[in-house]
Design an enzyme around this catalytic site. Structure first.
Site, mmCIF file in Angstrom:
data_model
loop_
_atom_site.group_PDB
_atom_site.id
_atom_site.type_symbol
_atom_site.label_atom_id
_atom_site.label_comp_id
_atom_site.label_asym_id
_atom_site.label_seq_id
_atom_site.Cartn_x
_atom_site.Cartn_y
_atom_site.Cartn_z
ATOM 1 N N ASN A 1 -5.711 -15.787 10.951
ATOM 2 C CA ASN A 1 -5.543 -16.954 11.825
ATOM 3 C C ASN A 1 -6.720 -17.099 12.786
ATOM 4 O OD1 ASN A 1 -3.104 -17.451 10.624
ATOM 5 N ND2 ASN A 1 -1.857 -16.641 12.287
ATOM 6 N N LYS B 1 -5.242 -11.750 12.118
ATOM 7 C CA LYS B 1 -6.681 -11.674 11.883
ATOM 8 C C LYS B 1 -7.184 -12.907 11.129
ATOM 9 C CE LYS B 1 -7.951 -8.065 9.639
ATOM 10 N NZ LYS B 1 -8.698 -7.008 8.961
ATOM 11 N N HIS C 1 -12.750 -2.591 9.320
ATOM 12 C CA HIS C 1 -11.627 -3.487 9.039
ATOM 13 C C HIS C 1 -11.660 -4.623 10.066
ATOM 14 C CE1 HIS C 1 -6.967 -3.834 8.541
ATOM 15 N NE2 HIS C 1 -7.591 -4.615 7.685
ATOM 16 N N ARG D 1 1.414 -12.300 -0.796
ATOM 17 C CA ARG D 1 -0.012 -12.579 -0.581
ATOM 18 C C ARG D 1 -0.485 -13.838 -1.289
ATOM 19 N NH1 ARG D 1 -2.991 -8.790 2.799
ATOM 20 N NH2 ARG D 1 -1.511 -7.095 3.155
ATOM 21 N N ARG E 1 0.852 -1.186 0.000
ATOM 22 C CA ARG E 1 0.000 0.000 0.000
ATOM 23 C C ARG E 1 0.886 1.233 0.000
ATOM 24 N NH1 ARG E 1 -2.711 -2.272 4.437
ATOM 25 N NH2 ARG E 1 -1.733 -0.719 5.761
ATOM 26 N N LYS F 1 -9.726 -2.300 -0.070
ATOM 27 C CA LYS F 1 -9.690 -1.211 0.911
ATOM 28 C C LYS F 1 -10.343 0.067 0.372
ATOM 29 C CE LYS F 1 -6.990 -3.846 3.506
ATOM 30 N NZ LYS F 1 -7.516 -4.676 4.591
ATOM 31 N N GLY G 1 -4.401 -3.873 -2.834
ATOM 32 C CA GLY G 1 -5.492 -2.935 -2.661
ATOM 33 C C GLY G 1 -5.345 -1.665 -3.473
ATOM 34 N N ASN H 1 -6.334 -19.483 21.539
ATOM 35 C CA ASN H 1 -7.134 -18.268 21.682
ATOM 36 C C ASN H 1 -8.616 -18.568 21.847
ATOM 37 O OD1 ASN H 1 -4.786 -16.768 21.416
ATOM 38 N ND2 ASN H 1 -5.074 -16.411 19.226
ATOM 39 N N ASP I 1 -11.449 -10.122 6.911
ATOM 40 C CA ASP I 1 -10.818 -8.813 6.764
ATOM 41 C C ASP I 1 -11.769 -7.642 6.914
ATOM 42 O OD1 ASP I 1 -8.456 -7.276 6.242
ATOM 43 O OD2 ASP I 1 -9.212 -6.870 4.234
ATOM 44 N N SER J 1 -3.350 -5.044 9.832
ATOM 45 C CA SER J 1 -2.893 -6.077 8.901
ATOM 46 C C SER J 1 -1.714 -6.845 9.486
ATOM 47 C CB SER J 1 -2.486 -5.443 7.572
ATOM 48 O OG SER J 1 -3.575 -4.832 6.945
ATOM 49 N N ALA J 2 -1.679 -8.148 9.215
ATOM 50 C CA ALA J 2 -0.583 -9.032 9.630
ATOM 51 C C ALA J 2 -0.478 -9.190 11.140
ATOM 52 C CB ALA J 2 0.748 -8.560 9.046
ATOM 53 N N CYS J 3 -1.613 -9.057 11.845
ATOM 54 C CA CYS J 3 -1.620 -9.235 13.304
ATOM 55 C C CYS J 3 -2.453 -10.446 13.719
ATOM 56 C CB CYS J 3 -2.145 -7.975 13.986
ATOM 57 S SG CYS J 3 -0.965 -6.618 14.019
ATOM 58 N N TYR K 1 -0.654 -3.587 -7.840
ATOM 59 C CA TYR K 1 -0.574 -4.523 -6.714
ATOM 60 C C TYR K 1 -1.694 -4.345 -5.698
ATOM 61 C CZ TYR K 1 1.227 -7.156 -2.785
ATOM 62 O OH TYR K 1 1.352 -8.062 -1.778
#
Length: 660
Positions: free
Chosen positions: A328, A326, A300, A442, A122, A280, A273, A570, A347, A322-324, A271
């Site tokens: 999973n 979500k 989001h 991705r 982005r 997005k 979004g 979790n 997402d 992003s990449a935290c 590429y």
């Protein structure tokens, strides 16, 4: 106001562009470029340029939008997408012929794309919202402070920037006309867009990520739609060779949102979004504006279902940067045998209170555009099964046996297998010091393939939401889970979210950044007004407001090790939230919110030795600094636009923390 560090040669146009509330950018300048001979070579009829589909089958408004942009962008041919399998085979053939993708023989109908290394993320610094009043887009920041909550540009200046780029930009290329629905086709919660692009990669990916085809056009009729114009910005013949056969124009990249016209114009990047404009750009930036206008929320957030052994199911949404983790969490395999998790979306959530006051959510997307590194059979077996077929991978590494590799798959690929990195380095090894896959590489894969998709994931009514969860990467001080005292406190929790930066954007990792509602890069309008919109839902007595929570899977001990095992474990946190939503008395008030009562978190069968006291500790010094940091952020970035209710919550937190 955001600025562009771009040097471009202006195209000669006559007059100025004034009418903000009028038609799209292309139709607004079509008359003005008539005097420019360079852009008005003799032109065949538009209908004769259509190689796939029929121009006359398009609804009148769509046809006019296409015709205006054909005149503007000058493509050689036109392809009107129908979403069919036959069409998909054609797109993949064209991409393979042009060297933009290659097959992965080890996998079923999977493909690998490598972008130009300059086009990998982005580009927030090149992303703008154009409104007449700056304050409609971004808060007025404190004097001397650089704003971080979006970039504004006037519509007149934006038209000038676009007019320097789009005329003639598709020469020698095909324009793909993509009719797409965000959300189940025909749902009252869904919206329709038309994307025009000169990228077959975008057309193939949008077919995965959204509902594309003739059914969308029939549903649309002559109604309104969001206009989405995209070009890689590389007309033919080429002036210089491509890198990885990937057309892009990084120096002139711009992503523009024009809310008064319901229009998105993206130039220069092929590429993610930046080019898949349903993601997005539409689903969050324009979506959040539509939500404010119409009384709903575009967020989001993942959407998951969690069902206990008694057959009782509840639906939660959760916001993470992003990449935290979500994806999973959305596809989690529960470590508790009494619970089953199902996925509605990973997402984005569009949410609206129904006539009975129940908050309902749809996933406006039809696919997953997930971060590959870190995804593995250990962390997310459901995602690994999902991406095993019909998937487009971008900027991952390639194995010598025709598969894929990225950081996190070390234990799942034989050591004898040779790896080719995303930069084309043959026989890659980690000791070379560079990563095999780009950190923001991705997978683009159909959601319907996920083994645990919820049976109601395409329900046009949406699923009922009973809990909202916020979270991020916080290595210190933040407990595993806590509950907001009420809706207003929960909105404050979302507003004060902070997290380590991710590779999805231009920022370096490991820096703790403010990321309110995990929406910082995606707000379509003034964040202060956004907070007022969230707070407004507590004013309607008939609304059954969900409980709100904050989670942190990423707290570390003094040795730098994660204190909580995460992933399937979790489910133990979701179980506690499930029981709280059911009204169970298993929480105790604290300075920051309601914490689990001692022993109320189900740890049965947990293999890891977890120090629960440390995991739920609230260090006074740490939280006093947290209050100061948040107060500074609100004062500098939101300033006069901060709702007084949010400041009241912050001062309440400060008093409670000081009393510890």
């Amino acid at each position: 106001m955001g600025s562009l560090d771009i040097k471009t040669k202006r195209l000669s146009v006559e007059g100025k562009l004034k009418d903000v509330n009028g038609p799209s950018f292309s139709s607004r300048i079509s008359q003005e470029i008539k005097g420019n001979n360079a852009l008005n070579r003799p032109y065949q009829s538009i209908a004769s340029q259509v190689l796939y589909g029929r121009l006359n089958d398009l609804p009148k408004k769509v046809r006019h939008y296409v015709e205006d942009n054909v005149k503007l962008c000058k493509p050689d041919t036109i392809h009107i997408c129908d979403g069919s399998e036959r069409e998909n085979e054609l797109l993949l053939y064209l991409l393979q012929r042009d060297g933009m993708i290659k097959p992965l023989p080890k996998m079923d109908n999977c493909w690998l794309a490598r972008t130009d290394p300059k086009d990998v993320a982005r580009v927030e610094s090149r992303t703008f919202i154009a409104t007449e009043e700056m304050r409609d887009t971004i808060p007025v920041v404190k004097n001397g402070v650089t704003g971080t909550l979006g970039n504004w540009m006037s519509p007149e200046d934006m038209d000038t920037e676009l007019n320097m780029r789009f005329p003639g930009c598709m020469k020698g290329r095909t324009m793909y006309v993509i009719p797409f629905s965000m959300g189940p086709v025909g749902s009252a919660l869904s919206k329709i867009g038309i994307e025009l692009t000169d990228s077959a990669y975008v057309a193939a990916s949008m077919r995965i990520m959204t509902r594309v085809g003739t059914k969308v056009l029939k549903t649309l009729g002559n109604g309104d739609f969001v206009k989405c114009l995209h070009s890689v910005g590389v007309p033919l013949p080429l002036k210089e060779p491509l890198n990885n056969n990937w057309p892009c124009n990084p120096k002139d990249t711009i992503i523009a949102h024009l809310p008064e016209r319901n229009e998105i114009c993206s130039f220069g990047s092929g590429y993610g979004g930046n080019s898949l404009l349903g993601k997005k750009c539409f689903a969050l930036r324009i979506g959040s504006i539509l939500g404010k206008r119409e009384g709903w929320l575009a967020e989001h957030m993942l959407i998951l279902g969690i069902e206990n052994s008694k057959g009782v199911k509840k639906y939660f949404v959760a916001a993470f940067p992003s990449a935290c983790g979500k994806t999973n969490l959305a596809m989690m395999k529960s470590a508790l045998p009494d619970y089953k998790v199902t996925c509605v979306g990973d997402d984005i959530a569009w949410m609206r209170f129904d006539k009975d006051g129940k908050l309902r959510a749809i996933n406006p997307e039809a696919g997953f555009f997930g971060v590959a590194p870190g995804t593995s059979m250990k962390t997310n077996p459901m995602a690994m099964e999902t991406i095993s077929r019909n998937t487009i991978f971008t900027n991952v590494a390639e194995t010598s046996d025709g598969g894929v590799f990225w950081e996190g798959l070390e234990g799942e690929v034989p050591r004898t297998t040779k790896i080719k990195s995303w930069l084309g380095v043959e026989d890659w090894h980690p000791e070379q010091g560079k990563q095999a896959a780009h950190p923001n590489s991705r997978f683009c894969t159909p959601a319907a393939q996920c083994p645990i998709m919820d049976e109601k994931w395409q329900d046009p009514e949406g699923v009922p939401i009973e809990a909202i969860i916020f979270g991020g990467r916080r290595p210190e001080g933040i407990p595993l889970v806590y509950e907001a005292f009420n809706w207003q406190h929960g909105v404050y929790m979302g507003a004060s979210m902070r997290s380590e930066a991710t590779a999805a954007a231009e920022h370096k990792g490991k820096v703790i950044m403010h990321d309110p509602f995990a929406m910082r890069p995606f707000f379509g309008y003034n964040f202060g007004h956004y907070l007022k919109h969230w707070l407004s839902f507590q004013d309607k007595e008939t609304n059954k407001l969900p409980k709100i929570y904050h989670v942190n899977w990423f707290r570390k001990d003094k040795n730098g090790r994660f204190m909580w095992p995460g992933f399937g474990e979790n489910a133990r946190v979701l179980d506690w939230i499930f029981r709280r939503v059911d009204g169970e008395d298993c929480a105790v008030p604290s300075a920051i919110g309601n914490l689990p009562k001692k022993g109320s978190l189900n740890l049965e069968g947990l293999q890891d030795n977890v120090d629960m006291d440390a995991l739920f500790s609230i260090p006074k010094d740490y939280w006093q600094q947290e209050v100061r940091d948040i107060a500074k952020y609100f004062d500098e970035q939101v300033h006069e636009d901060l709702p007084p209710e949010i400041m009241k919550e912050l001062r309440g937190l400060e008093a409670r923390v000081n009393a510890l």
